[in-house]
Scaffold this active site. Structure first.
Site, mmCIF file in Angstrom:
data_model
loop_
_atom_site.group_PDB
_atom_site.id
_atom_site.type_symbol
_atom_site.label_atom_id
_atom_site.label_comp_id
_atom_site.label_asym_id
_atom_site.label_seq_id
_atom_site.Cartn_x
_atom_site.Cartn_y
_atom_site.Cartn_z
ATOM 1 N N GLU A 99 -2.762 10.873 -18.857
ATOM 2 C CA GLU A 99 -3.656 12.005 -19.089
ATOM 3 C C GLU A 99 -4.704 12.137 -17.980
ATOM 4 O OE1 GLU A 99 -3.591 14.201 -21.571
ATOM 5 O OE2 GLU A 99 -2.537 13.294 -23.258
ATOM 6 N N HIS A 157 -2.483 15.221 -18.161
ATOM 7 C CA HIS A 157 -3.075 16.204 -19.062
ATOM 8 C C HIS A 157 -2.667 17.608 -18.619
ATOM 9 C CE1 HIS A 157 -5.991 17.028 -22.208
ATOM 10 N NE2 HIS A 157 -6.577 17.942 -21.458
ATOM 11 N N SER A 189 -5.713 19.783 -26.024
ATOM 12 C CA SER A 189 -6.944 19.251 -25.458
ATOM 13 C C SER A 189 -8.123 19.532 -26.396
ATOM 14 C CB SER A 189 -7.152 19.811 -24.057
ATOM 15 O OG SER A 189 -8.196 19.140 -23.379
#
Length: 442
Positions: free
Chosen positions: A321, A382, A200
């Site tokens: 995500e 995510h 990330s």
């Protein structure tokens, strides 16, 4: 040496360990020897005054404890509706330029070294989070695994001329990489086989560092997991807006404010700027192009292409995500929004980045984490691969991102990725062809 069944924080430990000395460049550290690993926690690689550049740690005499974490960088409380669930972050401390190291042995074996930069939107996380525990990878792969802590939020990324230069978090990471290079051999690792791994915002930082000339030679391979490259780099105008809002909300000299006041002003600033930052998806405080060590916006692509020469790189994203960010919000029910937003922020920019690096001479492998069906609502979201790689069952207990699967199932799900990352760190080949246009599927 001392044998104990009490954890370094004074709580009951689940296994015995012994204290063992490890000599690094600055002096001797007192580490834990446990289940075939030597583990060092809370290793200080630098110090920094508030809003000042990091200063490498000075040598010391005698033994220094590296038995326990010391806390996490100042940050807001975790968001209870996130896919990670509620996280108890522990004590907040500005003395956060610390590392966690897990190595099979501090010997002369010259193992591959993996260096992990955590995510958290440049505003949360820290090496004291158990969910970033590196022991599983070190044990499975006969590798040295290092988790890096650095300054975050306003304390790490505020740019305010005359007070804060900006990009202090990036300077922290560079300083940590130099410490790791200089001490890899002492920790049983190979200073010529260092793989930088980021997730990330940590993956966004990996992309930044590839374009930083001062980072060249500090790592030889890179893995960027779910880099939100569609957010771009912070601009001078955006950083100026964030700085003005922060100072206004703080209402006092940032150099003298308490940690609690800094964090509260940061949260209020994030709310003030939410409309301009896609509801907070773009961090209010983040790397700023044109502030050291990052090149100017029109130069970064060229320096990243130059930095790609001779690198081996893995870049990948997840199928869904934005399901993580939209969870339990009205946005989750808007048809097509998750897919379009995932493509805009993650998938397409990651593909362009892979192609950019390949054009500079890097050997680039890409991947995609799939989403098999509605029975696993956060599979392919995510952060979904984090429990595949880091932490223990106790660390991840109750986290929605597990999709209700048992720890044995999660461990099995993640085995292919762990094997690929460890193989890549050792050889430069994750096990599938280097072709930016053909992602491997997990």
């Amino acid at each position: 040496m001392i044998t104990s069944t009490v954890g370094p924080d004074g709580s009951a430990d689940d296994e015995p360990w012994t204290a063992t000395p490890v000599r690094v460049a600055g002096g001797v550290l007192r580490a834990r020897r446990e289940r075939g690993l030597t583990v060092l926690r809370g290793v200080r690689y630098a110090t920094a005054a508030r809003f000042a550049e990091p200063v490498p740690e000075e040598p010391w005499t005698g033994e220094r404890d590296a038995l326990a974490d010391v806390g996490v960088p100042p940050q807001p409380a975790s968001r209870p509706t996130s896919g990670l669930g509620v996280i108890t972050v522990g004590p907040l401390t500005e003395d956060c330029l610390r590392l966690t190291v897990a190595t099979p042995a501090a010997d002369d074996r010259r193992r591959p070294v993996l260096v992990f930069l955590h995510g958290g939107g440049y505003r949360s996380g820290g090496v004291a989070w158990g969910r970033y525990d590196p022991r599983r990878l070190a044990r499975e792969g006969d590798a040295v695994v290092v988790s890096v802590g650095s300054r975050i939020g306003a304390l790490g990324w505020l740019r305010l001329p005359g007070l804060a230069p900006g990009n202090l978090g990036l300077l922290d990471q560079l300083t940590a990489l130099r410490w790791i290079r200089d001490n890899a051999a002492a920790l049983g690792g190979d200073p010529d086989r260092i793989t930088l791994v980021g997730h990330s915002s940590g993956a966004h930082a990996v992309a930044c560092l590839i374009g930083v000339p001062a980072a060249r030679g500090l790592f030889h391979r890179a893995i960027a997991q779910s880099p939100p490259l569609g957010l771009g780099l912070g601009s001078p105008a955006a950083s100026a807006r964030a700085a003005a809002a922060f100072v206004r909300r703080l209402g006092t000299d940032p150099r003298d404010a308490t940690v609690a006041e800094i964090v509260a002003a940061q949260e209020r600033t994030e709310r003030d700027l939410a409309v301009r930052t896609l509801g907070g998806l773009v961090p209010a405080f983040m790397p700023v192009a044109g502030a050291e060590p990052l090149p100017a916006p029109d130069e970064w692509r060229d320096t990243a292409r130059e930095g790609a020469k001779d690198l081996q790189v893995v870049v990948g994203t997840a199928e869904r995500e934005l399901a993580y960010f939209f969870r339990d919000t009205p946005l989750a029910t808007v048809p097509g929004l998750q897919q379009a937003s995932t493509a805009r922020v993650f998938t397409r920019p990651a593909q362009r980045f892979a192609e950019l690096l390949a054009s500079g001479g890097a050997r680039v492998h890409t991947y995609r984490v799939g989403a098999p069906g509605p029975s696993l609502p956060l599979r392919g979201a995510h952060c979904g691969e984090l429990p595949w790689l880091f932490g223990t069952e106790a660390d991840w207990a109750g986290a929605p991102i597990l999709n209700g699967r048992s720890w044995a199932e999660v461990t099995a799900d993640g085995a292919p990725m762990r094997a690929a990352w460890l193989r890549f760190a050792a050889t430069g080949d994750p096990g599938w062809p280097a072709d930016p246009a053909r992602p491997h599927r997990f």
